[in-house]
Enzyme design. Structure first.
Site, mmCIF file in Angstrom:
data_model
loop_
_atom_site.group_PDB
_atom_site.id
_atom_site.type_symbol
_atom_site.label_atom_id
_atom_site.label_comp_id
_atom_site.label_asym_id
_atom_site.label_seq_id
_atom_site.Cartn_x
_atom_site.Cartn_y
_atom_site.Cartn_z
ATOM 1 N N CYS A 236 6.132 62.963 -48.503
ATOM 2 C CA CYS A 236 6.389 61.238 -48.252
ATOM 3 C C CYS A 236 5.163 60.356 -47.844
ATOM 4 O O CYS A 236 5.064 59.862 -48.114
ATOM 5 C CB CYS A 236 7.669 60.585 -47.473
ATOM 6 S SG CYS A 236 9.703 61.887 -48.724
ATOM 7 N N HIS A 315 0.042 64.494 -36.737
ATOM 8 C CA HIS A 315 0.098 65.731 -37.503
ATOM 9 C C HIS A 315 1.158 66.437 -36.097
ATOM 10 O O HIS A 315 0.699 66.159 -35.442
ATOM 11 C CB HIS A 315 -0.746 66.101 -38.280
ATOM 12 C CG HIS A 315 -0.472 67.173 -39.362
ATOM 13 N ND1 HIS A 315 0.814 68.422 -39.010
ATOM 14 C CD2 HIS A 315 -0.695 67.243 -40.275
ATOM 15 C CE1 HIS A 315 1.030 68.961 -39.862
ATOM 16 N NE2 HIS A 315 0.724 68.050 -41.040
ATOM 17 N N HIS A 399 3.515 41.305 -41.511
ATOM 18 C CA HIS A 399 4.438 42.174 -42.474
ATOM 19 C C HIS A 399 4.009 43.816 -42.024
ATOM 20 O O HIS A 399 3.456 44.788 -41.535
ATOM 21 C CB HIS A 399 3.875 41.845 -43.662
ATOM 22 C CG HIS A 399 3.760 40.445 -43.893
ATOM 23 N ND1 HIS A 399 5.114 39.148 -44.678
ATOM 24 C CD2 HIS A 399 2.397 39.693 -43.878
ATOM 25 C CE1 HIS A 399 3.972 38.544 -44.920
ATOM 26 N NE2 HIS A 399 3.409 38.641 -44.525
ATOM 27 N N HIS A 403 8.721 53.110 -44.812
ATOM 28 C CA HIS A 403 8.936 53.977 -46.141
ATOM 29 C C HIS A 403 10.157 54.094 -45.698
ATOM 30 O O HIS A 403 10.755 54.335 -44.696
ATOM 31 C CB HIS A 403 8.440 55.295 -45.556
ATOM 32 C CG HIS A 403 8.907 56.652 -46.129
ATOM 33 N ND1 HIS A 403 8.863 56.520 -47.336
ATOM 34 C CD2 HIS A 403 9.536 57.425 -45.847
ATOM 35 C CE1 HIS A 403 9.479 57.634 -48.283
ATOM 36 N NE2 HIS A 403 9.900 58.041 -46.858
ATOM 37 N N HIS A 432 17.421 49.863 -51.738
ATOM 38 C CA HIS A 432 18.113 49.398 -52.789
ATOM 39 C C HIS A 432 18.139 49.109 -53.863
ATOM 40 O O HIS A 432 18.694 49.989 -54.713
ATOM 41 C CB HIS A 432 19.291 47.989 -52.166
ATOM 42 C CG HIS A 432 20.364 47.363 -52.903
ATOM 43 N ND1 HIS A 432 20.292 46.767 -54.066
ATOM 44 C CD2 HIS A 432 21.234 47.670 -52.458
ATOM 45 C CE1 HIS A 432 21.131 46.296 -54.596
ATOM 46 N NE2 HIS A 432 22.095 46.845 -53.689
ATOM 47 N N ASN A 436 14.582 56.333 -52.611
ATOM 48 C CA ASN A 436 13.187 56.934 -51.968
ATOM 49 C C ASN A 436 12.882 56.962 -52.956
ATOM 50 O O ASN A 436 12.983 58.106 -53.529
ATOM 51 C CB ASN A 436 13.580 57.425 -51.385
ATOM 52 C CG ASN A 436 12.472 58.315 -50.513
ATOM 53 O OD1 ASN A 436 11.311 58.202 -50.687
ATOM 54 N ND2 ASN A 436 13.106 60.189 -49.303
#
Length: 504
Positions: A236, A315, A399, A403, A432, A436
């Site tokens: 993702c 990572h 802002h 994720h 919502h 995802n």
């Protein structure tokens, strides 16, 4: 004590100074400290510049004439100095990193017939006959607590009974999402497909031959010398990785356009087994994708929305637990799915800590860095029972695009970074409305902020994403103008209904 003295005491009590230790709002003290430290260099330079101006004002015409004569007598030195200055300036301009601008981006809006409600999802899962009662109850509980609404979408193949997860259906899903986002992007920017010099596509679980990037090249007839890349299996957070790769390519190739496409494919990656840790993705992942147009052309700065400031990648794959916390495998019955470890949140927390430790010095005001350093030294040297100071990232960013991996992820970041509900609003509402959508979720969140009319010139945006491997990646953008939503913004038909009240 007579009546007159009593009156004096009462008057003194009413007019004495307040108890500042009780009444001063410490947040204003902190803001003042931040302002002082951040402008310390400017405050120190003001007296120096004043002295220079005063001394210059005292020079007479004779003094100026003498200075000119001195330059004439040292003509060779003056010429050498000028040549060195011009050469050095040229080298600096030629070698400095090129600015990368985000011209525009577009998010795919699935058609309404792909929407799936809670009850429909559960009835469909039951009718497939692949899940036992325990698994069905587990999925029901996950859905109730997930933060997903009733308008998220699953691909066409999953609406059939039984589902039809074929290679052809997976290609069709990929084409609908990628081409749908790209069509809107090209229309909004008036950039011709043949002008694109760099193409980067990421999709973690669907990697056919020819590749997804080749599908795009074929569809839009992109030029033969295009630099194309297809990233798979990166989870993702790959949306940030593609931005980083495109940025590096734009440092090499002048006057270029780069298109980044971030998506995920669900059709062939639905899990039809009963292992609990592999059922969670079924409940969370939904159809979505985004296309982003980047450029290093200075002439495009005026019409661009954002400038790329930083990319920070972390990572943790060297750690075995981190490596396997999001893991594609087969269960005992040979059914393939993606397993989520119970250690996922702890590993994500560690990756986040490493990432913000790297990012902090790049973005935080010096006042926050000093406070963090002082508390760290005090704790190490004096073994004091001092809570570690958590920098206030609200001073660095306006802002936050966290994720939308799930409610727990958003909750933890909001808590650990001490954010206000408004800062996590875009992430919660994206989860919502769209679910995802993997690597593209951070773009739906940015689109939400724009649709709300909150993006002002100079605002800084932090996009942060987590992914398998395990990775935590961040990008920082600065708005070049008051940003309005582009045509076909994915929120334009429903933004008036948001934010909604979530019953969690």
């Amino acid at each position: 004590m007579n009546g007159e003295e009593n009156n004096r005491v009462q008057i003194w009590q009413r007019t004495r100074l307040p108890d500042f230790l009780q009444s001063v709002n410490l947040k204003y003290v902190k803001l003042g400290y931040h302002y002082l430290i951040s402008h310390l260099l400017t405050l120190c330079l003001i007296p120096l510049m004043s002295v220079i101006v005063v001394e210059a004002s005292r020079l007479s015409l004779d003094d100026v004439h003498q200075l000119w004569l001195q330059l004439q007598y040292n003509l060779v030195s003056f010429i050498v100095f000028s040549v060195v200055l011009v050469f050095g300036s040229t080298v600096y301009i030629m070698t400095r990193p090129r600015s990368v601008y985000l011209l525009d981006y577009s998010c795919y809006l699935p058609p309404s017939h792909l929407k799936v409600k809670y009850q429909q999802f559960m009835e469909h899962s039951k009718l497939t006959g692949d899940f036992d009662e325990s698994s069905l109850e587990f999925q029901r509980k996950i859905l109730e607590r997930s933060g997903l609404g009733e308008e998220t979408c699953v691909p066409e193949a999953m609406h059939y009974l039984p589902p039809r997860p074929s290679m052809a259906a997976a290609r069709e899903e990929a084409e609908q999402v990628m081409f749908g986002a790209l069509d809107k992007l090209f229309a909004n920017t008036n950039v011709k497909p043949r002008d694109i010099g760099i193409l980067v596509v990421n999709c973690s679980l669907f990697n056919p031959t020819p590749s997804l990037s080749a599908m795009i090249i074929n569809k839009y007839k992109l030029r033969g010398n295009i630099r194309s890349f297809n990233l798979g299996g990166m989870g993702c957070s790959a949306g940030v990785i593609t931005i980083d790769l495109a940025k590096d390519m734009l440092q090499v190739h002048r006057n270029s356009y780069a298109v980044v496409v971030s998506t995920e494919n669900i059709t062939q990656n639905w899990y039809f087994g009963n292992k609990k840790s592999m059922l969670i993705p079924n409940c969370l992942f939904r159809v979505g994708g985004a296309a982003v147009l980047l450029t290093n052309r200075s002439v495009d700065r005026r019409r661009s929305k954002y400038k790329l400031v930083h990319v920070v990648r972390t990572h943790c794959g060297a750690n075995d637990k981190a490596f396997k916390c999001v893991y594609q495998e087969q269960d005992d019955n040979g059914k393939t799915g993606v397993s989520l470890s119970k250690d996922l949140m702890a590993i994500a927390g560690g990756a986040l800590k490493t990432n913000i430790t790297t990012l902090g010095p790049l973005v935080l005001p010096i006042s926050e860095q000093i406070l963090f350093f002082v508390t760290l030294v005090a704790k190490k040297l004096f073994n004091a029972k001092i809570k570690p100071y958590i920098p206030d990232f609200k001073l660095a960013f306006d802002h936050f695009c966290i994720h939308a991996g799930g409610r727990a992820v958003i909750d933890e970041l909001e808590k650990n970074l001490q954010l206000l509900p408004v800062h996590a609003e875009a992430s919660r509402m994206t989860l919502h409305r769209f679910g995802n959508t993997s690597s593209s979720s951070i773009w739906y969140e940015l689109a939400y902020t724009e649709a709300k009319g909150r993006m002002r010139k100079g605002n800084r945006v932090w996009q942060i994403a987590f992914g398998s491997g395990f990775k935590c990646n961040s990008t920082v953008w600065v708005a070049l103008r008051n940003v309005k939503p582009s045509p076909n913004n994915p929120w334009e038909d429903c933004i008036h209904r948001y934010p909604v009240q979530l019953n969690l």
